[in-house]
Design a protein around this motif. Structure first.
Motif, PDB file in Angstrom:
ATOM      1  N   PRO A  74      25.330  -7.205   4.745  1.00 17.52           N
ATOM      2  CA  PRO A  74      24.304  -8.238   4.536  1.00 17.52           C
ATOM      3  C   PRO A  74      24.069  -8.487   3.041  1.00 17.52           C
ATOM      4  O   PRO A  74      24.274  -7.579   2.228  1.00 17.52           O
ATOM      5  CB  PRO A  74      23.051  -7.623   5.173  1.00 17.52           C
ATOM      6  CG  PRO A  74      23.297  -6.168   5.176  1.00 17.52           C
ATOM      7  CD  PRO A  74      24.761  -5.940   5.205  1.00 17.52           C
ATOM      8  N   PRO A  75      23.689  -9.693   2.702  1.00 14.60           N
ATOM      9  CA  PRO A  75      23.538 -10.041   1.279  1.00 14.60           C
ATOM     10  C   PRO A  75      22.452  -9.264   0.555  1.00 14.60           C
ATOM     11  O   PRO A  75      22.421  -9.252  -0.664  1.00 14.60           O
ATOM     12  CB  PRO A  75      23.203 -11.532   1.304  1.00 14.60           C
ATOM     13  CG  PRO A  75      22.740 -11.798   2.685  1.00 14.60           C
ATOM     14  CD  PRO A  75      23.419 -10.826   3.571  1.00 14.60           C
ATOM     15  N   SER A  76      21.581  -8.633   1.324  1.00 13.59           N
ATOM     16  CA  SER A  76      20.503  -7.889   0.660  1.00 13.59           C
ATOM     17  C   SER A  76      20.978  -6.557   0.107  1.00 13.59           C
ATOM     18  O   SER A  76      20.244  -5.869  -0.575  1.00 13.59           O
ATOM     19  CB  SER A  76      19.360  -7.655   1.643  1.00 13.59           C
ATOM     20  OG  SER A  76      19.827  -6.933   2.749  1.00 13.59           O
ATOM     21  N   THR A  77      22.217  -6.176   0.407  1.00  8.70           N
ATOM     22  CA  THR A  77      22.721  -4.894  -0.074  1.00  8.70           C
ATOM     23  C   THR A  77      23.766  -5.110  -1.165  1.00  8.70           C
ATOM     24  O   THR A  77      24.214  -6.219  -1.410  1.00  8.70           O
ATOM     25  CB  THR A  77      23.389  -4.115   1.065  1.00  8.70           C
ATOM     26  OG1 THR A  77      24.500  -4.877   1.524  1.00  8.70           O
ATOM     27  CG2 THR A  77      22.430  -3.884   2.199  1.00  8.70           C
ATOM     28  N   THR A  78      24.158  -4.016  -1.788  1.00  3.68           N
ATOM     29  CA  THR A  78      25.199  -4.111  -2.814  1.00  3.68           C
ATOM     30  C   THR A  78      26.564  -3.797  -2.223  1.00  3.68           C
ATOM     31  O   THR A  78      27.514  -3.566  -2.954  1.00  3.68           O
ATOM     32  CB  THR A  78      24.901  -3.128  -3.957  1.00  3.68           C
ATOM     33  OG1 THR A  78      24.732  -1.833  -3.394  1.00  3.68           O
ATOM     34  CG2 THR A  78      23.662  -3.519  -4.722  1.00  3.68           C
ATOM     35  N   ASP A  79      26.649  -3.809  -0.920  1.00  4.23           N
ATOM     36  CA  ASP A  79      27.905  -3.440  -0.261  1.00  4.23           C
ATOM     37  C   ASP A  79      29.104  -4.203  -0.799  1.00  4.23           C
ATOM     38  O   ASP A  79      30.156  -3.629  -1.052  1.00  4.23           O
ATOM     39  CB  ASP A  79      27.791  -3.694   1.254  1.00  4.23           C
ATOM     40  CG  ASP A  79      26.871  -2.692   1.929  1.00  4.23           C
ATOM     41  OD1 ASP A  79      26.337  -1.837   1.204  1.00  4.23           O
ATOM     42  OD2 ASP A  79      26.688  -2.786   3.143  1.00  4.23           O
ATOM     43  N   GLU A  80      28.908  -5.483  -0.984  1.00  2.49           N
ATOM     44  CA  GLU A  80      30.049  -6.303  -1.382  1.00  2.49           C
ATOM     45  C   GLU A  80      30.524  -5.934  -2.784  1.00  2.49           C
ATOM     46  O   GLU A  80      31.730  -5.864  -3.041  1.00  2.49           O
ATOM     47  CB  GLU A  80      29.652  -7.776  -1.303  1.00  2.49           C
ATOM     48  CG  GLU A  80      30.840  -8.678  -1.136  1.00  2.49           C
ATOM     49  CD  GLU A  80      30.429 -10.114  -0.880  1.00  2.49           C
ATOM     50  OE1 GLU A  80      29.277 -10.337  -0.468  1.00  2.49           O
ATOM     51  OE2 GLU A  80      31.259 -10.990  -1.116  1.00  2.49           O
ATOM     52  N   ASP A  81      29.585  -5.694  -3.678  1.00  2.00           N
ATOM     53  CA  ASP A  81      29.934  -5.248  -5.023  1.00  2.00           C
ATOM     54  C   ASP A  81      30.756  -3.980  -4.968  1.00  2.00           C
ATOM     55  O   ASP A  81      31.780  -3.842  -5.640  1.00  2.00           O
ATOM     56  CB  ASP A  81      28.662  -4.919  -5.822  1.00  2.00           C
ATOM     57  CG  ASP A  81      27.946  -6.168  -6.250  1.00  2.00           C
ATOM     58  OD1 ASP A  81      28.476  -7.251  -5.945  1.00  2.00           O
ATOM     59  OD2 ASP A  81      26.883  -6.050  -6.870  1.00  2.00           O
ATOM     60  N   LYS A  82      30.268  -3.070  -4.138  1.00  3.99           N
ATOM     61  CA  LYS A  82      30.933  -1.776  -4.044  1.00  3.99           C
ATOM     62  C   LYS A  82      32.334  -1.943  -3.476  1.00  3.99           C
ATOM     63  O   LYS A  82      33.263  -1.268  -3.909  1.00  3.99           O
ATOM     64  CB  LYS A  82      30.106  -0.834  -3.168  1.00  3.99           C
ATOM     65  CG  LYS A  82      28.846  -0.357  -3.863  1.00  3.99           C
ATOM     66  CD  LYS A  82      28.110   0.616  -2.958  1.00  3.99           C
ATOM     67  CE  LYS A  82      26.733   0.924  -3.499  1.00  3.99           C
ATOM     68  NZ  LYS A  82      25.820   1.311  -2.415  1.00  3.99           N
ATOM     69  N   ASP A  83      32.462  -2.842  -2.511  1.00  6.46           N
ATOM     70  CA  ASP A  83      33.787  -3.112  -1.947  1.00  6.46           C
ATOM     71  C   ASP A  83      34.746  -3.539  -3.033  1.00  6.46           C
ATOM     72  O   ASP A  83      35.866  -3.047  -3.138  1.00  6.46           O
ATOM     73  CB  ASP A  83      33.701  -4.251  -0.922  1.00  6.46           C
ATOM     74  CG  ASP A  83      33.070  -3.807   0.369  1.00  6.46           C
ATOM     75  OD1 ASP A  83      33.057  -2.601   0.612  1.00  6.46           O
ATOM     76  OD2 ASP A  83      32.607  -4.670   1.112  1.00  6.46           O
ATOM     77  N   LEU A  84      34.270  -4.474  -3.837  1.00  2.00           N
ATOM     78  CA  LEU A  84      35.146  -5.033  -4.859  1.00  2.00           C
ATOM     79  C   LEU A  84      35.523  -3.986  -5.886  1.00  2.00           C
ATOM     80  O   LEU A  84      36.682  -3.893  -6.284  1.00  2.00           O
ATOM     81  CB  LEU A  84      34.459  -6.216  -5.541  1.00  2.00           C
ATOM     82  CG  LEU A  84      34.362  -7.470  -4.684  1.00  2.00           C
ATOM     83  CD1 LEU A  84      33.541  -8.535  -5.375  1.00  2.00           C
ATOM     84  CD2 LEU A  84      35.746  -8.004  -4.340  1.00  2.00           C
ATOM     85  N   SER A  85      34.542  -3.184  -6.283  1.00  2.00           N
ATOM     86  CA  SER A  85      34.866  -2.203  -7.314  1.00  2.00           C
ATOM     87  C   SER A  85      35.771  -1.116  -6.750  1.00  2.00           C
ATOM     88  O   SER A  85      36.662  -0.627  -7.444  1.00  2.00           O
ATOM     89  CB  SER A  85      33.598  -1.624  -7.940  1.00  2.00           C
ATOM     90  OG  SER A  85      32.872  -0.940  -6.975  1.00  2.00           O
ATOM     91  N   LEU A  86      35.563  -0.783  -5.474  1.00  2.00           N
ATOM     92  CA  LEU A  86      36.451   0.221  -4.870  1.00  2.00           C
ATOM     93  C   LEU A  86      37.861  -0.335  -4.741  1.00  2.00           C
ATOM     94  O   LEU A  86      38.844   0.356  -5.009  1.00  2.00           O
ATOM     95  CB  LEU A  86      35.916   0.644  -3.501  1.00  2.00           C
ATOM     96  CG  LEU A  86      36.741   1.703  -2.770  1.00  2.00           C
ATOM     97  CD1 LEU A  86      36.781   2.994  -3.566  1.00  2.00           C
ATOM     98  CD2 LEU A  86      36.208   1.969  -1.377  1.00  2.00           C
ATOM     99  N   GLN A  87      37.942  -1.576  -4.373  1.00  2.00           N
ATOM    100  CA  GLN A  87      39.258  -2.185  -4.225  1.00  2.00           C
ATOM    101  C   GLN A  87      40.001  -2.223  -5.566  1.00  2.00           C
ATOM    102  O   GLN A  87      41.188  -1.910  -5.641  1.00  2.00           O
ATOM    103  CB  GLN A  87      39.102  -3.602  -3.674  1.00  2.00           C
ATOM    104  CG  GLN A  87      40.365  -4.118  -3.018  1.00  2.00           C
ATOM    105  CD  GLN A  87      40.048  -5.220  -2.013  1.00  2.00           C
ATOM    106  OE1 GLN A  87      39.070  -5.938  -2.150  1.00  2.00           O
ATOM    107  NE2 GLN A  87      40.864  -5.347  -1.006  1.00  2.00           N
ATOM    108  N   ASN A  88      39.251  -2.556  -6.610  1.00  2.00           N
ATOM    109  CA  ASN A  88      39.848  -2.546  -7.941  1.00  2.00           C
ATOM    110  C   ASN A  88      40.287  -1.158  -8.338  1.00  2.00           C
ATOM    111  O   ASN A  88      41.358  -0.965  -8.907  1.00  2.00           O
ATOM    112  CB  ASN A  88      38.834  -3.055  -8.976  1.00  2.00           C
ATOM    113  CG  ASN A  88      38.819  -4.561  -9.030  1.00  2.00           C
ATOM    114  OD1 ASN A  88      39.817  -5.196  -8.693  1.00  2.00           O
ATOM    115  ND2 ASN A  88      37.704  -5.124  -9.438  1.00  2.00           N
ATOM    116  N   ARG A  89      39.433  -0.222  -8.035  1.00  2.00           N
ATOM    117  CA  ARG A  89      39.698   1.165  -8.368  1.00  2.00           C
ATOM    118  C   ARG A  89      40.988   1.622  -7.689  1.00  2.00           C
ATOM    119  O   ARG A  89      41.861   2.207  -8.323  1.00  2.00           O
ATOM    120  CB  ARG A  89      38.510   2.011  -7.889  1.00  2.00           C
ATOM    121  CG  ARG A  89      38.685   3.479  -7.999  1.00  2.00           C
ATOM    122  CD  ARG A  89      38.450   3.944  -9.394  1.00  2.00           C
ATOM    123  NE  ARG A  89      38.494   5.391  -9.502  1.00  2.00           N
ATOM    124  CZ  ARG A  89      38.694   6.025 -10.649  1.00  2.00           C
ATOM    125  NH1 ARG A  89      38.861   5.343 -11.756  1.00  2.00           N
ATOM    126  NH2 ARG A  89      38.713   7.336 -10.695  1.00  2.00           N
TER     127      ARG A  89
END
Ligand SMILES: Nc1nc2c(ncn2[C@@H]2O[C@H](COP(=O)(O)OP(=O)(O)OP(=O)(O)O)[C@@H](O)[C@H]2O)c(=O)[nH]1
Ligand SMILES: [Mg+2]
Lengths: 223, 656
Positions: free
Chosen positions: B217-232
């Protein structure tokens, strides 16, 4: 028949023989059976103690130091812990104490603590005396066992006594994460756990051996 | 194999300790705090929540992972999240909750939307058809009822709660349903197995339906974390099985196949919707890992072999939205499933693998820091062909995924274009329709009315236009005086009443309301109250109206110009006064008027008198009337001067 389902986590310093113990126990349970065992890091076994069936879900943990920080994920919601040390290395005994402290702090629900001194076959190089370990185990309200994974000594005792401890815990009914069924149909909770086909296929052989255990160990319950 | 490990490479004990420095071990999941400190921290956060938002702590290590383009995007993300939070906050205010009716409506719409046209739900129903055909109707009905109330409950909380609160609600509902099955007589005949299956069905059905609002959901930082994990993970694509000490025998084709299958399994997790289905993807993946380890090790694999292998698979697969998926499962998978059993064990291991990857350093790979840096910066690339093939594998998966996204975007773009065109057409049609309608209205409405309208507008615009009527009256009176003495008498008295008219300004309302035609009417009304003149005056005024018509326009225009000259303040004043006098004029209670107006009354008579005296001097017969009136009207000197001016101008105009 009453069924108790519990999660048991195996902890201890690196190289104390956790995996060896688990593999030995699993291997023995499974050796009677044709079906291949594909993993020894997680397995379920059932022990019948008197009129109660205890279903243990044993979680081995990767002992390497680099995975040390992930331990809390493993022992979360555990109902029992086997904390293993190597009797030939005193620092593993200290490490075991650290584990106990960590568990006592991070696991809020009551749990069965079993301290295991492994590698009794190396008696000559013993650094931790049986008395010291017994005393410590008593101080934390746990049981103490000695075992040898190489010689296959004392391992079954560890699991059986853990099961007995869990039954006591269930009687106090203090533990909400411990799943207790009271069922007329003894088979139903077994199938309820679903897709454990990998190790689950061996339930029957486990059951057979466990009945043995139960008979052997019955006197202990009385004392 | 573990004893050979270099002890110097072990993680420093201090790193594992709680960040609060309380001496106990910390946990990555708890932001490096121990359970107690984390609990306290959470509570503090909860208190703080009314102020800033707490969801913004991407660890420091995430910071450097953001590429430049990601920074801009993260800003956008931030905004989106803030908006979502704001909405939540707003909705938390009880004021917004009150309109439960409209909200229920929205909710049912949402419900319809979520549950309509989902092939997954149809499939799910099919899958469980056997189960339902084996249970009684009442059970089926009760299950469906439970699902319904489950949904309503979740949707009710979806807007107002944080995701953690929502998770609690959902977990609670699972328990409620489980208890219901134990307690209700409807379910007594069912075996434990079937009850568990029903529980699974409820979970799958509800979660599949609610997936869109509960996953990432947009209220969480899940998406940010997804992206940074994917980059990582992309940065770490050089890590191979040897680095991780995992025994994968890559020379065996079976092992390779199992690696690919395991990768496919874990990637497939993202497309499953129910938490349990996602979990079974993980289970499948892990079983394949055990199988391939068995092939490589030649016996049952232990935890020490399994975890590194899982890390390896995760690194090579780089599954989409991994963090979101993990969080979704943690939050919404029935906790009793997740805490125990094979699925629980594998899931825990997956969490560990992710945590390991996030914190991976040269140390955790037993590798010199320089070499690690070289790999990370891309200076050195792995040489093994199989490794590069696996790297490509990740690339291929990524490519397919992005192709799918592109396809979706293209579709959406096309739909958008169509929508825009449709809208354009609609607008054009609307334009034409409106033009037609306007034309029709114009045709229906004759233009001849317009000339009538103009004077009205001018009248109503000027607060001073009240001063208009008087000029007409005296003007007409004057010539009549010359004509016949009788009429002079009347006119004279009419003049007496003239100040009355100006000040009383009864036309005020009438004028603004009605057209010039009414104007004359108002004049009638004006005169009627003056009992003295009676019918004579009436007839005279009516006769006047006909004259009035001819001069009306010029008169008004003159008035207009006057109005412009009058200072605004005066205008206001006069209008205020005028309105005051409307009542007296109607009631015609001289005593009252006298009392109210007397203070200013002294100023009034003079402006009027010069005009009038000469003419009506001789008609003292009606003096009682005359006396009372000047007093009453004398309140506004400015108005009076105006009125007189008007009278002057009007008369002059009339005369010319
Ligand atoms: N002599 C003797 N050696 C043992 C015994 N149990 C385990 N070992 C040896 O101890 C070493 C480590 O055993 P593991 O079972 O891998 O120990 P672990 O606790 O799982 O280690 P980590 O997973 O790395 O923490 C192996 O070489 C085993 O052969 C035992 O009872 N007696
Ligand atoms: Mg081990």
């Amino acid at each position: 028949m009453r069924t108790i389902e519990a999660k048991v986590v195996v902890l201890g310093a690196q190289g104390v023989g956790k995996t060896s113990m688990v593999v030995r126990y699993v291997g023995k349970m499974f050796s009677h059976h044709i079906s291949p065992t594909i993993g020894a890091s997680f397995f379920t076994c059932r022990l019948n103690v008197e009129d109660t069936r205890v279903k243990l879900q044993v979680w081995d943990t990767a002992g390497q130091e680099r995975f040390r920080s992930m331990a809390p994920m493993y022992y979360r919601n555990a109902n029992a812990a086997l904390i293993v040390f190597d009797i030939t290395q005193y620092e593993t005994f200290d490490a075991m104490k650290t584990w106990v402290k960590e568990l006592q702090r991070n696991v809020l629900e009551p749990m069965v603590l079993s301290v295991v001194g492994n590698k009794t076959d190396l008696e000559s190089r013993r650094q931790v005396t049986r008395e010291e370990a017994l005393q410590y185990a008593a101080s934390i309200g746990g049981n103490y066992f000695e075992s040898s994974a190489v010689n296959d000594e004392g391992i079954e005792d560890v699991f059986l006594n853990t099961a007995i401890g869990l039954i006591r815990l269930a009687q106090d009914s203090l533990c909400s994460s411990l799943r207790i069924y009271d069922l007329s149909d003894p088979m139903s909770p077994v199938s309820s756990v679903g897709n454990e086909s990998g190790v689950g296929q061996n339930h029957h052989s486990l059951q057979m051996t466990s009945v043995e255990h139960a008979e052997v160990e019955r006197p202990r319950l009385c004392c | 194999m573990y004893s050979k490990k270099n002890p110097s490479l072990r993680i420093n004990e201090a790193d594992l300790k709680c960040k609060n420095g309380c001496g106990y071990y910390g946990n990555e999941e708890w932001e490096g705090l121990c359970s107690k400190c984390h609990h306290e921290h959470l509570q503090r956060e909860r208190l703080k929540k009314t102020g800033g938002h707490s969801g913004l702590h991407h660890g420091e290590r995430d910071g450097d992972k953001h590429t430049k383009s990601a920074v801009g995007f993260s800003k956008f993300e931030e905004k989106k999240r803030q908006q979502a939070e704001k909405k939540t906050k707003l909705l938390k205010l009880s004021v917004f909750r009150k309109s439960s009716n409209s909200k229920d409506l929205i909710r049912s719409e949402q419900f319809q939307e979520l549950y309509s046209a989902t092939p997954e739900l149809e499939k799910l129903k099919q899958d469980y058809q056997d189960l339902f055909s084996s249970v009684s109707q009442s059970v089926e009905r009760d299950v469906l009822k439970s699902i319904n109330s489950f949904n309503v409950n979740v949707l009710k909380n979806a807007d107002i709660g944080t995701i953690d609160e929502l998770s609690e609600v959902v977990q609670n509902l699972y328990q409620v349903f489980a208890k219901r099955m134990e307690a209700s007589i409807i379910y007594t005949d069912l075996s434990q197995e079937k009850k568990e299956m029903l529980l699974d069905f409820v979970e799958k059905y509800v979660m599949t339906g609610l997936y869109r609002i509960l996953f990432c959901p947009p209220s969480t930082t899940d998406e940010d974390k997804d992206l940074s994990l994917q980059n990582r993970i992309r940065q770490l694509n050089w890590v191979n099985a040897q680095h991780l000490d995992c025994s994968i025998n890559e020379t065996q084709s079976e092992v390779c196949d199992l690696v690919y299958t395991a990768i496919a399994d874990i990637i497939g997790m993202d497309s499953a919707k129910a938490p349990q289905d996602k979990l079974s993807c993980i289970v499948r993946c892990c079983r394949n890992i055990f199988l391939l380890l068995q092939q490589s090790v030649g016996g049952p694999a232990s935890a020490d072999e399994f975890l590194p292998a899982l890390i390896f698979i995760v690194l090579k697969a780089n599954p989409a939205r991994l963090k979101s998926n993990i969080n979704y499962i943690t939050r919404f998978c029935n906790a009793s499933r997740l805490m125990s059993g094979e699925g629980g064990y594998y899931f825990t291991n997956l969490c560990c693998a992710v945590s390991f990857i996030e914190n991976l350093t040269a140390e955790s790979l037993n590798m010199p820091v320089e070499e690690f840096e070289q790999y990370m910066s891309g200076e050195v690339i792995p040489t093994s062909t199989w490794e590069s093939a696996l790297m490509m594998c990740e690339g291929m998966h990524l490519m397919y995924e992005q192709l799918a996204t592109l396809d979706d975007l293209h579709n959406r773009y096309t739909r958008f274009g169509e929508g825009a065109l449709a809208l354009k057409e609609e607008m054009q049609k609307f334009k034409i329709d409106i033009a037609d309608e306007v034309a029709a209205v114009l045709a229906r409405t004759p233009l001849t009315i317009q000339p009538r309208k103009t004077p009205t507008d001018i009248d109503s615009e000027n607060p001073t236009c009240e001063s208009l009527p008087p000029p007409i009256v005296p003007q007409i009176v004057a010539p009549q005086i010359g004509l016949e003495p009788d009429s002079v008498k009347k006119t004279e008295s009419a003049e007496d009443s003239q100040p009355n008219i100006t000040a009383a300004a009864l036309p005020h309302d009438y004028l603004s309301l009605s057209s010039p035609l009414v104007f004359s009417h108002s004049l009638d009304e004006l005169t009627t109250p003056d009992d003295i003149f009676g019918a004579q005056a009436l007839s005279f005024v009516q006769g006047l109206t006909s004259i009035n018509y001819d001069i009306d326009l010029s008169d008004l225009s003159a008035d207009n110009s006057y109005a412009e000259d009058v200072p605004a303040a005066d205008g206001h004043k006069s209008s205020a006064m005028l309105s005051l006098e409307v009542k007296p004029a109607e009631e015609l209670t001289p005593s009252l008027l006298d009392n109210t107006e007397s203070p200013t009354g002294d100023l009034l008579p003079s402006p009027i008198k010069p005009l009038c005296t000469g003419e009506y001097q001789g008609f003292a017969a009606q003096g009682w009337q005359i006396h009372s009136i000047p007093c009453e009207t004398g309140d506004t000197p400015s108005l009076n001067s105006d009125a007189c001016g008007n009278v002057d101008s009007a008369s002059s105009q009339f005369q010319t």
